[in-house]
Design a protein around this motif. Structure first.
Motif, PDB file in Angstrom:
ATOM      1  N   ILE A 181      32.822  39.944  40.410  1.00 22.51           N
ATOM      2  CA  ILE A 181      31.698  39.938  39.475  1.00 22.51           C
ATOM      3  C   ILE A 181      32.126  40.594  38.164  1.00 22.51           C
ATOM      4  O   ILE A 181      31.780  40.137  37.086  1.00 22.51           O
ATOM      5  CB  ILE A 181      30.493  40.688  40.077  1.00 22.51           C
ATOM      6  N   TYR A 182      32.889  41.664  38.266  1.00 18.66           N
ATOM      7  CA  TYR A 182      33.373  42.419  37.111  1.00 18.66           C
ATOM      8  C   TYR A 182      34.883  42.539  37.201  1.00 18.66           C
ATOM      9  O   TYR A 182      35.468  42.379  38.267  1.00 18.66           O
ATOM     10  CB  TYR A 182      32.773  43.833  37.093  1.00 18.66           C
ATOM     11  N   ASP A 183      35.514  42.867  36.068  1.00 21.18           N
ATOM     12  CA  ASP A 183      36.958  43.088  36.057  1.00 21.18           C
ATOM     13  C   ASP A 183      37.322  44.406  36.746  1.00 21.18           C
ATOM     14  O   ASP A 183      38.373  44.530  37.336  1.00 21.18           O
ATOM     15  CB  ASP A 183      37.494  43.098  34.629  1.00 21.18           C
ATOM     16  N   ALA A 184      36.431  45.399  36.632  1.00 18.61           N
ATOM     17  CA  ALA A 184      36.689  46.712  37.219  1.00 18.61           C
ATOM     18  C   ALA A 184      36.384  46.690  38.714  1.00 18.61           C
ATOM     19  O   ALA A 184      35.511  45.937  39.165  1.00 18.61           O
ATOM     20  CB  ALA A 184      35.817  47.763  36.533  1.00 18.61           C
ATOM     21  N   PRO A 185      37.085  47.500  39.493  1.00 16.36           N
ATOM     22  CA  PRO A 185      36.779  47.582  40.926  1.00 16.36           C
ATOM     23  C   PRO A 185      35.355  48.094  41.143  1.00 16.36           C
ATOM     24  O   PRO A 185      34.844  48.888  40.369  1.00 16.36           O
ATOM     25  CB  PRO A 185      37.792  48.580  41.474  1.00 16.36           C
TER      26      PRO A 185
END
Length: 64
Positions: free
Chosen positions: A18-22
């Motif tokens: 959903i996001y680039d970050a974990p």
């Protein structure tokens, strides 16, 4: 079933991020009525959106 019988994963398989970050998980205790309302509001996506649009609270200075 042992690892010998497993097929290797194909590149690009699996759930898309959903996001680039974990992302991590958060457990919130709530009643069944509250959970039902949360699901009607949009579930986890709604919670993430509410966090994103909410202003940061004022920073508290450490007492000391």
């Amino acid at each position: 079933m042992t690892d010998i019988h497993r097929k290797p994963r194909k590149p690009g398989s699996g759930r898309k991020a959903i996001y680039d970050a974990p992302m991590g998980r958060v457990n919130l205790p709530m009643t069944a009525v509250q959970r039902a309302k949360l699901m009607r509001l949009g579930g986890a996506a709604w919670v993430r959106q509410q966090i994103d649009v909410s202003p940061e609270p004022p920073r508290q200075e450490a007492a000391g």
